[in-house]
Design an enzyme around this catalytic site. Structure first.
Site, PDB file in Angstrom:
ATOM      1  N   ARG A   6     -21.877 -24.010  19.412  1.00  0.00           N
ATOM      2  CA  ARG A   6     -22.477 -23.558  18.160  1.00  0.00           C
ATOM      3  C   ARG A   6     -22.241 -24.597  17.060  1.00  0.00           C
ATOM      4  O   ARG A   6     -23.154 -24.967  16.357  1.00  0.00           O
ATOM      5  CB  ARG A   6     -21.937 -22.195  17.753  1.00  0.00           C
ATOM      6  CG  ARG A   6     -22.787 -21.562  16.658  1.00  0.00           C
ATOM      7  CD  ARG A   6     -22.425 -20.118  16.412  1.00  0.00           C
ATOM      8  NE  ARG A   6     -21.107 -20.026  15.804  1.00  0.00           N
ATOM      9  CZ  ARG A   6     -20.475 -18.860  15.583  1.00  0.00           C
ATOM     10  NH1 ARG A   6     -21.035 -17.715  15.936  1.00  0.00           N
ATOM     11  NH2 ARG A   6     -19.284 -18.852  15.036  1.00  0.00           N
ATOM     12  N   ASP A  20     -26.605 -17.066  15.193  1.00  0.00           N
ATOM     13  CA  ASP A  20     -26.834 -15.621  15.109  1.00  0.00           C
ATOM     14  C   ASP A  20     -28.018 -15.282  14.217  1.00  0.00           C
ATOM     15  O   ASP A  20     -27.874 -14.919  13.052  1.00  0.00           O
ATOM     16  CB  ASP A  20     -25.555 -14.933  14.605  1.00  0.00           C
ATOM     17  CG  ASP A  20     -24.400 -15.113  15.579  1.00  0.00           C
ATOM     18  OD1 ASP A  20     -24.646 -15.559  16.727  1.00  0.00           O
ATOM     19  OD2 ASP A  20     -23.262 -14.812  15.210  1.00  0.00           O
ATOM     20  N   ASP A  55     -19.734 -20.563   9.769  1.00  0.00           N
ATOM     21  CA  ASP A  55     -20.188 -19.329  10.410  1.00  0.00           C
ATOM     22  C   ASP A  55     -20.121 -18.237   9.355  1.00  0.00           C
ATOM     23  O   ASP A  55     -19.052 -17.967   8.831  1.00  0.00           O
ATOM     24  CB  ASP A  55     -19.279 -18.999  11.594  1.00  0.00           C
ATOM     25  CG  ASP A  55     -19.526 -17.594  12.109  1.00  0.00           C
ATOM     26  OD1 ASP A  55     -20.677 -17.129  12.044  1.00  0.00           O
ATOM     27  OD2 ASP A  55     -18.560 -16.961  12.584  1.00  0.00           O
ATOM     28  N   ASP A 101     -17.956 -21.498  21.530  1.00  0.00           N
ATOM     29  CA  ASP A 101     -18.436 -20.743  20.374  1.00  0.00           C
ATOM     30  C   ASP A 101     -17.334 -20.708  19.311  1.00  0.00           C
ATOM     31  O   ASP A 101     -16.210 -21.136  19.556  1.00  0.00           O
ATOM     32  CB  ASP A 101     -18.790 -19.331  20.847  1.00  0.00           C
ATOM     33  CG  ASP A 101     -19.600 -18.541  19.826  1.00  0.00           C
ATOM     34  OD1 ASP A 101     -20.325 -19.165  19.032  1.00  0.00           O
ATOM     35  OD2 ASP A 101     -19.511 -17.299  19.837  1.00  0.00           O
ATOM     36  N   HIS A 127     -30.698 -13.445  24.076  1.00  0.00           N
ATOM     37  CA  HIS A 127     -29.353 -12.995  23.740  1.00  0.00           C
ATOM     38  C   HIS A 127     -29.486 -11.715  22.924  1.00  0.00           C
ATOM     39  O   HIS A 127     -30.559 -11.423  22.369  1.00  0.00           O
ATOM     40  CB  HIS A 127     -28.641 -14.095  22.941  1.00  0.00           C
ATOM     41  CG  HIS A 127     -27.160 -13.897  22.765  1.00  0.00           C
ATOM     42  ND1 HIS A 127     -26.412 -13.008  23.488  1.00  0.00           N
ATOM     43  CD2 HIS A 127     -26.287 -14.513  21.918  1.00  0.00           C
ATOM     44  CE1 HIS A 127     -25.142 -13.079  23.103  1.00  0.00           C
ATOM     45  NE2 HIS A 127     -25.033 -13.974  22.153  1.00  0.00           N
ATOM     46  N   ASP A 177     -20.118 -13.091  27.812  1.00  0.00           N
ATOM     47  CA  ASP A 177     -19.529 -13.146  26.473  1.00  0.00           C
ATOM     48  C   ASP A 177     -18.050 -12.744  26.576  1.00  0.00           C
ATOM     49  O   ASP A 177     -17.540 -12.493  27.686  1.00  0.00           O
ATOM     50  CB  ASP A 177     -20.350 -12.264  25.514  1.00  0.00           C
ATOM     51  CG  ASP A 177     -20.339 -12.778  24.079  1.00  0.00           C
ATOM     52  OD1 ASP A 177     -19.256 -13.170  23.606  1.00  0.00           O
ATOM     53  OD2 ASP A 177     -21.392 -12.783  23.426  1.00  0.00           O
TER      54      ASP A 177
END
Ligand SMILES: *[C@@H]1O[C@H](CO)[C@@H](O)[C@H](O)[C@H]1NC(C)=O
Ligand SMILES: *[C@@H]1O[C@H](CO)[C@@H](O)[C@H](O)[C@H]1NC(C)=O
Ligand SMILES: *[C@@H]1O[C@H](CO)[C@@H](O)[C@H](O)[C@H]1NC(C)=O
Ligand SMILES: *[C@@H]1O[C@H](CO)[C@@H](O)[C@H](O)[C@H]1NC(C)=O
Ligand SMILES: *[C@@H]1O[C@H](CO)[C@@H](O)[C@H](O)[C@H]1NC(C)=O
Ligand SMILES: *[C@@H]1O[C@H](CO)[C@@H](O)[C@H](O)[C@H]1NC(C)=O
Ligand SMILES: *[C@@H]1O[C@H](CO)[C@@H](O)[C@H](O)[C@H]1NC(C)=O
Ligand SMILES: *[C@@H]1O[C@H](CO)[C@@H](O)[C@H](O)[C@H]1NC(C)=O
Ligand SMILES: *[C@@H]1O[C@H](CO)[C@@H](O)[C@H](O)[C@H]1NC(C)=O
Ligand SMILES: *[C@@H]1O[C@H](CO)[C@@H](O)[C@H](O)[C@H]1NC(C)=O
Ligand SMILES: *[C@@H]1O[C@H](CO)[C@@H](O)[C@H](O)[C@H]1NC(C)=O
Ligand SMILES: *[C@@H]1O[C@H](CO)[C@@H](O)[C@H](O)[C@H]1NC(C)=O
Length: 849
Positions: free
Chosen positions: A516, A532, A214, A455, A590, A340
């Protein structure tokens, strides 16, 4: 030129959302090949003659052959080649004491071996074969293994690139494979890259890197070989003969691609060399041969194929209700609203913030009342350090966290809640405990809490000690070093969540989990989005090759955040993104924290009209998606397909990924630039034609296969086509949600071919339970419309199924009648005798129209 140089670089950290303009994103990423030891030292290392391994035949069993490997430096290894049924072999190499970590959980089961025969031991080679027309030749000095199918050499394992490090610091190893008859190399998911793999072996760019990553505040960059959130070490060679390999290993790895020799050089950080060779010989064959190893998913509940609305974050019950109400007021379909991290109390997962969500059960009941819609909350693998948090204290007291390198104290790092420790999902007791957190008694909720969103499970930590993830010397259950399991950590979280949801609903409801991070096998538990991304046209464009590759490696239920998570897409791009997004398997919007609200009902009327029409077009095609998904659960075949998958003999399609196929029958193209007035579309195939179904057309134009055409577009649509000969089952009307239309009769679109026939498959079940598996309660059949004698027939495709609960009722059939280069539609709503079609069950009798 960097495609990304115009991006706005933003820093999103907990409680900090500072946007800084930075036009120089050519800042080199410091964690590149030249700075990582495994890659920098091994990439350029060619074993000397005295380092090359020679093989000595040891013995053979019914299904395997063993060799002893040794080089002149005295290094010794053991090699086993095993026959695996369905055109596959397995190569395993490691030290004789077999001390390396053996990956678990990725393979669905131990693969079925097959008999090998005719083992011939010659002076300089050993040959053997199987009963599936494959031959293996093992050259001994130096080791080289050749795999032939039907006497055609397909795949070569190049032993002269083997290096095995075996020190305190490193268990890295390397090897190389080469393919023949290659037109292009594909796979190695996930990269924000083009569809076909690029040449990296000249060192002009880094090798493809697989290390679940990430990037956080620096975001991921398009058009690179850098690592992404997920890793699927599968490499396909596509050609007139196709073959592939799957490296069953979850350590970080770098793969140098050489397109001159069609070879791939793997540099792997640890674990065992365990390589499956897939001998095809077609691309659809190798996809199935791979997916069969790591497993196929179960069907999702139908609502998961509807529209998902997410943002960071819907912070209160009031916001949730007002947002859902607006979908109804403005007539937009919606199945899921996402929660979220803000729904939690202090970012402690499995808790609610009872100030902003005072009565979660009441809220969930209300959501269920709005067309059986769902909420899906986020749930990350980090656990806030807080002596008053039951989940933390339990995991701590039972030693269920990932430990520091001492193996005796939980690792502590920073993430959303501040200092946290991480669940050690390698430990069965940790998976069990974590799974049970999902039970209704442990987390106040109802089935309207439709699933979970796992996530930050690469795993991500904010401290950038080691590329925002764990140091590789952390210790998991069984003394396993994180290095050896890094890429599977996120998958193990979803496995635990999945087990918890199965238990939560007594094994009746099909779990839904979005993840993710992922690895080979994740498809059994979770679906996946591309993370993202940005509200830029290039991100829209790259979402397609990413989704196509994902579909070729078993992870078909994939999509990209609409209209880009970060940044603020222009209204034009937002429209284009919805126009494309309805044709990707996972359909979710999103928005990052701090971006302006952008639910569809907030735009001007003209924009709303376009979004509404497209979202409804998605819902009208729900039977197509559901049927494709069912077939995917049987075969592993991709739901969305690059042209070369469906048309391997049509070379024009090899390089195309801007357009793609949804199943075999729908061709979609998109618009990837501003102010477009036309889009070039290539029509694949030989004898079919393609009928344009979008655009404000009174007569539908028809395009012959084997040619390009510039299709005029305006902002209201992108070109989508049905293949002649196909029969598309649609829902005629759209209301609030999939639940509201699931039992409506079908509307068949019969796009007859030159013989006057249209065929398509349909699958129907209860849309939510496992009865389709356990009781085989479903209808699966092929509907054939024959215009020559005006008959409509359903042929059941699974004799063992029990279709009695699921009538196949048709409200209307729209027959696409061709007249030159145009189609006119004839709508039929009753049979020859004037009986309304909607009163007939096609599964009981044929219909004469
Ligand atoms: C790799 O990182 C180093 C150190 O930051 C940097 O000097 C170099 O330019 C980078 N290389 C690439 C290809 O990005
Ligand atoms: C070869 O012999 C060894 C020692 O007996 C045995 O462990 C191994 O399984 C044999 N290999 C094969 C392929 O049968
Ligand atoms: C194999 O080795 C044997 C004994 O060393 C020798 O007689 C024979 O000629 C060799 N065969 C070949 C094909 O090299
Ligand atoms: C595949 O194509 C290559 C050239 O691209 C050719 O040399 C080879 O013979 C073909 N193989 C088969 C099995 O048709
Ligand atoms: C939700 O709460 C977070 C944290 O307080 C805040 O940053 C965000 O702006 C809020 N979102 C909305 C839509 O109000
Ligand atoms: C609950 O959310 C409110 C904002 O909506 C926030 O002020 C409060 O700190 C949160 N409480 C907890 C326990 O997280
Ligand atoms: C996390 O723990 C470290 C070490 O104990 C401490 O220095 C730091 O302030 C803590 N961070 C937070 C956000 O609590
Ligand atoms: C981690 O450390 C705890 C003690 O804090 C211990 O109970 C547990 O067994 C250790 N687990 C592993 C995998 O090392
Ligand atoms: C699971 O079983 C419990 C107890 O029998 C029952 O109350 C509950 O409704 C069941 N849940 C589902 C989803 O079937
Ligand atoms: C937009 O549509 C709404 C609902 O149909 C209507 O009431 C409103 O007048 C329209 N606004 C404009 C600017 O046309
Ligand atoms: C698209 O058209 C608008 C309005 O004419 C213009 O402002 C914009 O610069 C154009 N964009 C591109 C990429 O040409
Ligand atoms: C219609 O024609 C097809 C062949 O095209 C044949 O298979 C089918 O039996 C015919 N049906 C009837 C009712 O005549």
């Amino acid at each position: 030129m960097s495609l990304t140089s115009y991006r706005i670089l933003s820093i999103f950290a907990f409680c900090v959302a500072t946007a800084i303009a930075d036009t120089n994103l050519d800042i080199p990423y410091p964690y590149n090949c030249s700075t990582r030891t495994t890659c920098s030292s091994l990439r350029i290392k060619l074993p000397q003659t005295n380092e090359q391994f020679n093989a000595k035949y040891l013995n053979a069993s019914d299904s395997a052959v063993d060799f002893h490997l040794e080089n002149k430096k005295g290094e010794q290894l053991a090699l086993t080649i095993t026959g695996i049924e369905n055109q596959r072999f397995r190569i395993q190499i490691e030290e004789h004491d077999r001390h390396r970590y053996k990956l678990e959980h990725s393979l669905e089961k131990e693969p079925n071996v097959k008999k090998i025969q005719n083992v011939k031991v010659l002076n300089d080679s050993v040959t053997f074969e199987d009963s599936e027309n494959n031959q293996v030749v093992v050259y001994l000095n130096p080791l080289t293994i050749e795999f032939y199918h039907d006497n055609v050499l397909e795949t070569i394992f190049e032993g002269n690139r083997i290096i095995f490090q075996n020190t305190e610091e490193s268990q890295a190893f390397t090897f190389s494979v080469r393919f023949t008859n290659t037109r292009q190399l594909l796979g190695l998911h996930e990269h924000a890259d083009y569809f076909k793999l690029r040449h990296t072996a000249d060192f002009s760019i880094d090798p493809y890197r697989l290390r679940n990553t990430d990037y956080g505040e620096i975001e991921y960059i398009l058009d690179t070989t850098r690592s992404m959130y997920g890793s699927i070490p599968v490499l396909y060679s596509f050609g007139n003969v196709s073959s592939g390999v799957f490296l069953h290993n979850a350590a970080e790895q770098w793969i140098d691609i050489n397109l001159i020799r069609n070879s791939a050089y793997f540099m792997v950080d640890g674990g065992t060399l365990d390589l499956f060779v897939l001998l095809g010989p077609s691309l659809p064959d190798i996809v199935r041969q791979y997916v069969d190893l790591t497993g196929k998913p179960h069907l999702p509940q139908l609502w998961a194929l509807g529209y998902h609305q997410c943002r960071w974050a819907y912070n209160t019950s009031d916001d949730v209700m007002a947002t859902i109400n607006n979908f109804d007021i403005y007539d937009f379909p919606l199945d899921v609203l996402w929660l979220d991290i803000e729904y939690t109390a202090e970012r402690k997962f499995f808790t609610w913030n009872l100030t902003s969500f005072p009565d979660p059960i009441e809220l969930l009941n209300w959501v269920d009342d709005q067309g059986h819609r769902k909420l899906v909350p986020i749930s990350d693998p980090h656990i806030k350090i807080d002596p008053d948090y039951e989940v933390y204290t339990y995991l701590l007291e039972h030693g269920l966290f990932v430990n520091n390198s001492d193996g005796a104290s939980p690792f502590i790092g920073e993430c959303w809640p501040g200092n946290s420790s991480w669940v050690d999902y390698l430990n069965p007791a940790a998976r069990e405990y974590y799974g049970k957190r999902h039970l209704y008694e442990n987390f106040p909720s109802t089935p309207a809490l439709g699933g979970f969103w796992n996530d930050m499970n690469e795993p991500t930590l904010f401290d950038n000690l080691y590329e925002r993830t764990f140091p590789f010397d952390l210790v998991h259950y069984g003394g396993v070093r994180h290095r050896d399991v890094h890429n599977i950590y996120g998958m193990l979280q979803t496995m635990s969540t999945h087990g918890g949801l199965i238990e939560r609903d007594n094994g009746t409801l099909r779990p839904f989990i979005l993840s993710r991070a992922y690895f080979a096998g994740s498809q059994r538990y979770a679906n996946k989005w591309s993370g993202d991304n940005w509200g830029e046209f290039e991100d829209l464009r790259f979402s397609v090759p990413m989704a196509l590759t994902s579909n070729l490696v078993g992870l078909a239920f994939y999509g990209a955040d609409i209209p880009g998570f970060f940044g603020t897409a222009t209204e034009e791009l937002l429209i284009r993104w919805y126009e494309l997004g309805i044709w990707l398997p996972f359909f979710r919007a999103h928005a990052a924290n701090g971006t302006p609200r952008r639910e569809p009902f907030l735009f001007k009327n003209e924009t709303q009209a376009i979004l509404r029409e497209h979202m409804k077009l998605r819902y009208k095609h729900i039977p197509v998606w559901y049927t494709l998904f069912y077939e995917h659960t049987l075969t592993g075949d991709p739901m969305i397909r690059p042209l070369l998958y469906q048309y391997p003999d049509d070379p024009v399609g090899y390089d195309l990924y801007d357009e793609f196929l949804v199943g075999p029958d729908i061709l979609t193209s998109s618009v990837y630039e501003s102010n477009a007035t036309s889009v070039p579309v290539y029509f694949p195939g030989n004898n079919e034609s393609w009928v344009q179904i979008t655009g404000n057309l009174s007569k539908l134009p028809v395009y012959q296969s084997g040619q390009w055409s510039n299709i005029s577009v305006d902002i209201t649509f992108t070109p989508v086509f049905y293949r002649t000969g196909s029969l598309i089952s649609r829902k005629p009307n759209v209301s609030r949600s999939t639940a509201d239309i699931k039992d409506d009769p079908l509307e068949l679109h019969a796009v007859i071919d030159s013989d006057g026939i249209a065929k398509g498959r349909i699958y129907i079940d209860d849309y939510e339970s496992f009865d389709y598996v356990n009781k085989k309660e479903f209808v699966y059949g092929e509907i054939i419309y024959d215009s020559n004698n005006s008959t409509l027939v359903l042929n059941l495709l699974d004799e063992t199924s029990d279709p009695s609960k699921y009538p196949v009722v048709i409200e209307a059939i729209q027959v696409y009648e061709r007249n030159g280069n145009e189609v006119t539609i004839k709508k039929i709503t009753s049979n020859r005798d004037g009986t309304p079609l909607s009163t007939i069950d096609l599964s009981k009798k044929n219909i004469l129209l």
